[in-house]
Enzyme design. Structure first.
Site, mmCIF file in Angstrom:
data_model
loop_
_atom_site.group_PDB
_atom_site.id
_atom_site.type_symbol
_atom_site.label_atom_id
_atom_site.label_comp_id
_atom_site.label_asym_id
_atom_site.label_seq_id
_atom_site.Cartn_x
_atom_site.Cartn_y
_atom_site.Cartn_z
ATOM 1 N N ASP A 222 0.877 -1.167 0.000
ATOM 2 C CA ASP A 222 0.000 0.000 0.000
ATOM 3 C C ASP A 222 0.920 1.224 0.000
ATOM 4 O O ASP A 222 2.108 1.128 0.360
ATOM 5 C CB ASP A 222 -0.951 -0.003 1.193
ATOM 6 C CG ASP A 222 -2.146 0.924 0.948
ATOM 7 O OD1 ASP A 222 -2.093 1.746 0.013
ATOM 8 O OD2 ASP A 222 -3.127 0.836 1.700
HETATM 9 C C1 BGC Z 1 -4.977 3.334 -0.006
HETATM 10 C C2 BGC Z 1 -5.014 2.327 -1.150
HETATM 11 C C3 BGC Z 1 -4.793 3.033 -2.452
HETATM 12 C C4 BGC Z 1 -3.476 3.768 -2.403
HETATM 13 C C5 BGC Z 1 -3.157 4.529 -3.664
HETATM 14 C C6 BGC Z 1 -3.733 4.199 -0.064
HETATM 15 O O1 BGC Z 1 -3.817 5.230 0.848
HETATM 16 O O2 BGC Z 1 -5.039 2.651 1.223
HETATM 17 O O3 BGC Z 1 -6.238 1.644 -1.154
HETATM 18 O O4 BGC Z 1 -4.835 2.104 -3.494
HETATM 19 O O5 BGC Z 1 -3.519 4.717 -1.346
HETATM 20 O O6 BGC Z 1 -4.005 5.614 -3.801
#
Ligand code: BGC
Length: 754
Positions: A222
């Site tokens: 993530d």
């Molecule tokens: C989120 C993810 C997301 C990523 C990219 C993170 O803060 O938890 O679900 O895909 O950001 O935007």
């Protein structure tokens, strides 16, 4: 394949070039990744993971909280294919989704991005999206692996979960997605799992994900989940996102040079990224032209299939040619279609409820009043009065209630599940003048509906429906669509009733999952608690009858058949839910757990057979003594119903034990031996009534028998005054174990209930 690459190049393959891209290295192309999950959020200007900056227009399909209510993997797959087309047109190779975390608590700010409180439906629908995306040559990235069930403190908190609960609930949805959907990537979560960051957790990423489930894709972090790249790569992480401007690449190279990480580990990591880049690179079709109209139509169809008719007293819906309609509430003018945060897409267009109601009821005079405001401020007395006035002079009032994007979002949790008090006040005043009042709900996470349900004769629950939501709502209100959505999470009476009520908030960095497997309906059913609307609930404009439930055991598990009849006078769709229960079990079980489901479309008077296969592992439990899925021998109850509380038919079947069993020892209790079919027979043969070992007076005494049940076998010698020796008891244990080993190889289970 890596021979030509330097250590530096290999390391650099595993971290971002920018916020959204990986590096092109030699002949290996770079990859563009973006959110997900219910629309393509491609940013061409400033990048962020919070949904703050602009992104190019894309179809906003219903977020998972809405879409899951269709219970329709085929429809969900088609949405996945449409997403792939839009990703292709935007030259995006990885779409970050679906979200398959379990909705442990209704307060989780991000529940709108997840499917359900139940792992089976989360896994089945998650796998369907993955298949759709990847059919279109775009990699999916199921997230957030694993046990990311709260937003507050998500970067640091440890989800502390016992092994059985992890396997049966929190890992199970991912297991299904990985094994059935075969995603090309998977996203490691921010949080820790039992003390170790998910992105640095070797047990999770290597032992379970790859070792046990056979995952062959790329594990991507993530965004900013990695705290220690070296530990992450050693644990099995392949791609750190976003870019660290080369910092973590240098750390990784140094770790390989110092022998902290083996070069073979780095090679594997690089190979997996190369394979992904080649796979998605080969499938690139940036000249794809998206038919926005067709995708909008699919978004409408998905929204229509996801609407849940919670209540319809007196058959008030569908509305039949009303002459005057009052539409009340800000969402009546502008529907909220999605949640806040990284999943926020810029829709290509958005249907407007007032317009759609006018379209569906061209004969009617439609008036609108806001009635309340989504902003806190002075009590909107005047707005409420206007709303009550138009309700009083209409034939029906349609009142839109719900939560704003500010009330629930990625990044923080809710404190309450209540609707704002002013909305309830407005509803009470409207209902007082207009008994024909229909409530339409808009919200991402569950809201308390006890008061709404007491007031309103009809409730249509939209959850979040995406850009076609308003037309779908109008079609259901006026009967062009017969509603068929079913709840994928329970609506509890009060937040105080929920399973994690006292343990949802992280304490000193720890989230204690003390409710164990009793999440959602498993909890309310086990405690026999009243709920406002149960898991699986949803009404139709027709009625369905269930008959002839049959069960038979087959090699892969259990096959169930049931006949469903449309007993009304409208075509409709029933969502048939199959549950399993086992009353006598070695472990605490929910009275019912969902093991399969199917949708069936029926014309009036039509009957169809619905047939499903329940996989053996879906009736198994995770036995912590052997670290494996085990089917206990016993009499299982399979049921078919229209919700977890509306079971129409049930059949019993005796299943034999499957999976490794724990050998008996002198430390096994007499009760444990007696509850085993082989153990009971051998004990009886060798000792007759075991209580007689304690003396003639004890024989047959019920109190003594109960006490004895808790006595480890080896201790019996000490109380038996020479009637039995420890050696004899040891021999008895050996006989039981060897007899069981033989019978396990030949056992056949006995199907019943035909
Ligand atoms: C989120 C993810 C997301 C990523 C990219 C993170 O803060 O938890 O679900 O895909 O950001 O935007």
């Amino acid at each position: 394949m890596n021979d030509d690459l330097t250590l530096e190049q290999k390391a650099s393959l595993g971290s971002g070039a920018t916020f959204w891209t990986t590096k092109a290295v030699g002949s290996v192309p770079g990859i563009f990744l973006t959110d997900g999950p219910h629309g393509v959020r491609k940013q061409v200007g400033s990048a962020d993971a919070l949904g703050l900056n602009a992104s190019i227009p894309a179809t906003c399909f219903p977020p998972a909280s809405g879409l899951s209510r269709s219970w329709d993997p085929e429809l969900v797959r088609r949405v996945g294919e449409a997403l792939a087309e839009e990703a292709q047109a935007a030259d995006v190779q990885v779409l970050l989704g679906p979200g398959v975390n379990i909705k442990r608590d209704p307060r989780c700010g991000r529940n709108f991005e997840y499917f359900s409180e139940d792992p089976l439906i989360s896994g089945v629908l998650g796998a369907a999206i993955v298949r759709g995306l990847q059919n279109g040559g775009v990699a999916a990235s199921p997230k957030h692996f694993a046990a990311n069930n709260a937003e507050d403190d998500r970067f640091r908190a440890s989800s502390d979960i016992d092994a059985r609960t992890l396997r049966e609930i929190y890992l199970k949805s991912f297991q299904r997605v990985v094994q059935d959907g075969e995603p090309w990537t998977l996203m490691a979560a921010y949080n820790k799992v039992n003390g170790v960051h998910a992105a640095e957790n070797r047990w999770l990423l290597t032992d379970v994900l790859r070792g046990e489930w056979g995952f062959e894709g790329v594990v991507v972090s993530d965004w900013a989940a990695v705290t220690d790249r070296v530990a992450a790569v050693a644990a099995g992480l392949d791609l750190e996102m976003p870019s660290t401007d080369g910092r973590s690449d240098s750390e990784l190279v140094a770790a390989v040079q110092d022998g902290i990480v083996g070069e073979d580990t780095l090679d594997l990591m690089a190979e997996r990224v190369i394979r992904l880049a080649e796979r998605v690179g080969g499938a690139r079709r940036p000249d794809t032209v998206v038919d926005d109209e067709a995708h909008h139509a699919l978004a409408r169809q998905a929204a229509a299939a996801s609407l849940v008719l919670l209540k319809n007293d007196g058959g008030i819906l569908p509305l039949e040619a009303p002459e005057r309609i009052a539409v009340i509430g800000p969402f009546g003018a502008e529907l909220r279609i999605q949640g806040g945060g990284s999943s926020h897409v810029t829709p290509t267009r958005v249907d407007v409820p007032m317009d759609e109601i006018r379209r569906a009821a061209p004969q009617a005079a439609v008036e609108f009043a806001t009635g309340f405001s989504m902003d806190e401020g002075p009590d909107p007395v005047g707005e409420r009065r206007d709303a009550v006035d138009i309700a009083a002079r209409s034939d029906v009032a349609i009142v839109f209630l719900g939560l704003s994007e500010r009330d629930e979002s990625e990044g923080y949790d809710r404190d309450t599940i209540d609707l704002p008090a002013r909305q309830l006040q407005l509803l009470a005043e409207v209902v007082a003048v207009q008994p024909r009042t229909v409530v339409v709900l808009t919200h991402g996470g569950v809201v308390r509906l006890r008061e709404v349900s007491a007031l309103a004769p009809a409730i249509l629950d939209g959850a979040l429906l995406g850009q076609g939501g308003a037309s779908a709502i109008a079609d259901v209100l006026f009967g062009m669509t017969n509603p068929s959505g079913r709840l994928t999470e329970t609506v509890p009476e009060r937040i105080e009733d929920t399973p994690a009520y006292l343990s949802f908030v992280s304490e000193s960095g720890h989230l204690h999952y003390g409710e164990r497997i009793f999440v959602g309906y498993r909890w309310y059913d086990a405690r026999d608690m009243p709920v406002t609307f149960p898991f699986g609930h949803g009404l139709s404009y027709t009625t369905f009858e269930y008959s002839r439930l049959r069960v038979s055991e087959v090699e892969e598990g259990v096959r169930l058949h049931v006949a469903i009849t449309n007993a009304g006078d409208r075509a409709g769709r029933e969502v048939v839910q199959f549950y399993v229960g086992l009353a006598e079990s070695a472990v605490a079980r929910a009275p019912r757990s969902l093991v399969q489901f199917a949708v069936t479309d029926l014309q009036p008077g039509e009957t169809r057979w619905v047939e499903v296969l329940v996989r053996r592992e879906d009736v198994a439990f995770w036995d912590v003594r052997v670290d494996a899925w085990v089917v206990e021998a016993g009499r299982y109850v399979f049921s078919a119903g229209a919700s977890s509380r509306d079971i129409r038919l049930a059949v019993e079947v005796d299943l034999a034990a499957r999976g490794p069993s724990v050998p008996f020892t002198l430390d096994s209790t007499i009760g444990e031996l007696l509850s085993d079919p082989v153990g009971a027979v051998v004990l009886e043969q060798r000792m007759g009534d075991a209580s007689a070992m304690l003396g003639e007076d004890a024989a047959g005494d019920p109190g003594t028998s109960r006490m004895l049940a808790a006595l480890p076998l080896g201790r019996l010698a000490a109380f038996a005054a020479g009637r039995v020796t420890r050696e004899q008891l040891g021999q008895l244990v050996d006989v039981v174990n060897s007899t069981k080993a033989v019978s396990n190889r030949t056992d056949e289970s006995v199907p019943r209930g035909e």
